[in-house]
Write a protein that holds these residues in place. Structure first.
Motif, mmCIF file in Angstrom:
data_model
loop_
_atom_site.group_PDB
_atom_site.id
_atom_site.type_symbol
_atom_site.label_atom_id
_atom_site.label_comp_id
_atom_site.label_asym_id
_atom_site.label_seq_id
_atom_site.Cartn_x
_atom_site.Cartn_y
_atom_site.Cartn_z
ATOM 1 N N ARG A 1 0.856 -1.191 0.000
ATOM 2 C CA ARG A 1 0.000 0.000 0.000
ATOM 3 C C ARG A 1 0.887 1.233 0.000
ATOM 4 O O ARG A 1 1.692 1.441 0.886
ATOM 5 N N TRP A 2 0.733 2.046 -1.024
ATOM 6 C CA TRP A 2 1.619 3.204 -1.239
ATOM 7 C C TRP A 2 1.367 4.255 -0.160
ATOM 8 O O TRP A 2 0.291 4.856 -0.130
ATOM 9 N N PRO A 3 2.331 4.508 0.718
ATOM 10 C CA PRO A 3 2.098 5.522 1.751
ATOM 11 C C PRO A 3 2.365 6.939 1.232
ATOM 12 O O PRO A 3 3.195 7.120 0.347
ATOM 13 N N VAL A 4 1.647 7.917 1.781
ATOM 14 C CA VAL A 4 1.786 9.298 1.303
ATOM 15 C C VAL A 4 3.197 9.815 1.562
ATOM 16 O O VAL A 4 3.723 10.643 0.806
ATOM 17 N N THR A 5 3.838 9.297 2.621
ATOM 18 C CA THR A 5 5.192 9.752 2.936
ATOM 19 C C THR A 5 6.170 9.399 1.813
ATOM 20 O O THR A 5 7.147 10.101 1.590
ATOM 21 N N MET A 6 5.873 8.296 1.113
ATOM 22 C CA MET A 6 6.737 7.881 0.006
ATOM 23 C C MET A 6 6.615 8.859 -1.161
ATOM 24 O O MET A 6 7.615 9.256 -1.761
ATOM 25 N N TRP B 1 12.605 16.858 11.556
ATOM 26 C CA TRP B 1 13.094 15.494 11.803
ATOM 27 C C TRP B 1 14.525 15.521 12.334
ATOM 28 O O TRP B 1 14.880 14.765 13.226
ATOM 29 N N ASP B 2 15.334 16.417 11.731
ATOM 30 C CA ASP B 2 16.732 16.516 12.165
ATOM 31 C C ASP B 2 16.819 16.912 13.628
ATOM 32 O O ASP B 2 17.775 16.561 14.330
ATOM 33 N N ALA B 3 15.815 17.672 14.089
ATOM 34 C CA ALA B 3 15.779 18.080 15.497
ATOM 35 C C ALA B 3 15.131 16.990 16.361
ATOM 36 O O ALA B 3 14.927 17.187 17.555
ATOM 37 N N GLY B 4 14.797 15.839 15.729
ATOM 38 C CA GLY B 4 14.263 14.714 16.483
ATOM 39 C C GLY B 4 12.774 14.781 16.747
ATOM 40 O O GLY B 4 12.264 14.090 17.625
ATOM 41 N N LYS C 1 4.317 7.812 13.220
ATOM 42 C CA LYS C 1 3.717 7.537 11.913
ATOM 43 C C LYS C 1 2.580 8.517 11.612
ATOM 44 O O LYS C 1 2.462 9.036 10.500
ATOM 45 N N SER C 2 1.738 8.771 12.633
ATOM 46 C CA SER C 2 0.602 9.682 12.405
ATOM 47 C C SER C 2 1.097 11.094 12.114
ATOM 48 O O SER C 2 0.560 11.788 11.245
ATOM 49 N N GLN C 3 2.149 11.521 12.825
ATOM 50 C CA GLN C 3 2.704 12.867 12.605
ATOM 51 C C GLN C 3 3.320 12.974 11.219
ATOM 52 O O GLN C 3 3.133 13.970 10.509
ATOM 53 N N ALA C 4 4.078 11.931 10.807
ATOM 54 C CA ALA C 4 4.736 11.963 9.494
ATOM 55 C C ALA C 4 3.698 12.012 8.379
ATOM 56 O O ALA C 4 3.867 12.732 7.390
ATOM 57 N N ASN C 5 2.595 11.250 8.540
ATOM 58 C CA ASN C 5 1.529 11.286 7.532
ATOM 59 C C ASN C 5 0.859 12.646 7.490
ATOM 60 O O ASN C 5 0.612 13.199 6.417
ATOM 61 N N ALA C 6 0.586 13.196 8.681
ATOM 62 C CA ALA C 6 -0.092 14.495 8.744
ATOM 63 C C ALA C 6 0.786 15.580 8.131
ATOM 64 O O ALA C 6 0.308 16.406 7.342
ATOM 65 N N SER C 7 2.090 15.577 8.465
ATOM 66 C CA SER C 7 2.961 16.630 7.934
ATOM 67 C C SER C 7 3.142 16.471 6.426
ATOM 68 O O SER C 7 3.283 17.465 5.707
ATOM 69 N N ALA C 8 3.095 15.221 5.938
ATOM 70 C CA ALA C 8 3.202 15.002 4.487
ATOM 71 C C ALA C 8 2.021 15.638 3.768
ATOM 72 O O ALA C 8 2.189 16.356 2.781
#
Lengths: 124, 130
Positions: free
Chosen positions: A16-21, A91-94, A99-106
């Motif tokens: 399943r193609w994730p939006v982050t990709m 991300w560099d600042a940690g 997963k939910s945050q990465a999807n939302a920010s994408a």
């Protein structure tokens, strides 16, 4: 190959193609496009420094249909790369690794970059 | 028996011999470009209201502060772009000879383009143009 009866890890075609990709690929693609835009910026500046005739040649091309389409593309690439670049800095600042945050920010980056592009050309 | 500390063992000893330099410079130039890129976009928008007329754009580009910002912009852009294209080449070009050739071509092109842009900005700044 899989004669052991053990489960195979999912292959690309059933993944399943994730939006982050999508956003990750777009970050690289827009970066490469902006590198070409950098060369065009240099040509534009050089034409400006050379004289009015050369400058109008370059502006005429940039104001043609193809030129405008390219400029719209570069403005989108600029906004996308800028917005997603800030995402990378978080991300560099940690921060923002869930997963939910990465999807939302994408999704945020996708919507924001499109909105800024539309806003810029409505303004222009 | 080795009298070197664990730290001195690892310092600069990766296969690249330069540690996190590439990664860090990409971030430093990225932050700089946040400022310089936004400034340039603002400049373009204000020039857009003057239809990008030759006289207006040369006047804008030859102001001292704008010359400084434009020089910084094209240098930082060249550096950041060079770092990015380098990674793309390293990821997708695998033959040892073609990879080195592609990396060199990218570096040469970036220096050429950045220098072209800097020279153009200087010409405008010092009024050596037409």
């Amino acid at each position: 190959m899989n004669d052991s009866g053990r489960p195979l890890s999912p292959h690309l075609s059933v993944y399943r193609w994730p939006v982050t990709m999508t956003v990750s690929i777009l970050h690289r693609a827009t970066g490469a496009a902006l590198s070409i835009g950098f060369a065009v910026l240099a040509i534009w500046l050089m034409s400006l420094a050379t004289g009015e005739a050369q400058y109008s040649m370059v502006s005429e091309f940039l104001q043609s249909t193809i030129g405008c389409l390219l400029l719209i593309g570069w403005s989108y690439a600029f906004f996308f790369h800028l917005a997603n670049g800030v995402r990378h800095l978080f991300w560099d600042a940690g921060r923002g690794f869930e997963k939910s945050q990465a999807n939302a920010s994408a999704w945020f980056v996708i919507v924001l970059s499109l909105a800024l592009t539309v806003a810029l050309w409505m303004l222009a | 028996m080795n009298l070197r500390s664990p730290l001195s063992h690892v310092l600069g000893s990766g296969s690249a011999k330069e540690g996190t330099d590439h990664w860090w410079m990409q971030r430093v130039t990225a932050v700089a470009l946040l400022i310089l890129g936004s400034w340039f976009l603002y400049g373009l928008i204000s020039l857009g209201s003057m239809d990008f007329e030759y006289a207006a754009v040369t006047d804008w580009a030859s102001r001292p502060f704008h010359s400084v910002m434009l020089t910084l912009l094209v240098l930082t852009l060249g550096f950041h772009s060079s770092l990015g294209i380098q990674v793309i080449i390293e990821d997708y070009v695998h033959g040892p000879m073609i990879k080195v050739a592609a990396l060199m071509l990218s570096k040469f092109t970036h220096v050429f383009v950045a220098l072209t842009a800097v020279l153009a900005v200087f010409r405008l700044a010092f009024g050596a143009g037409a």
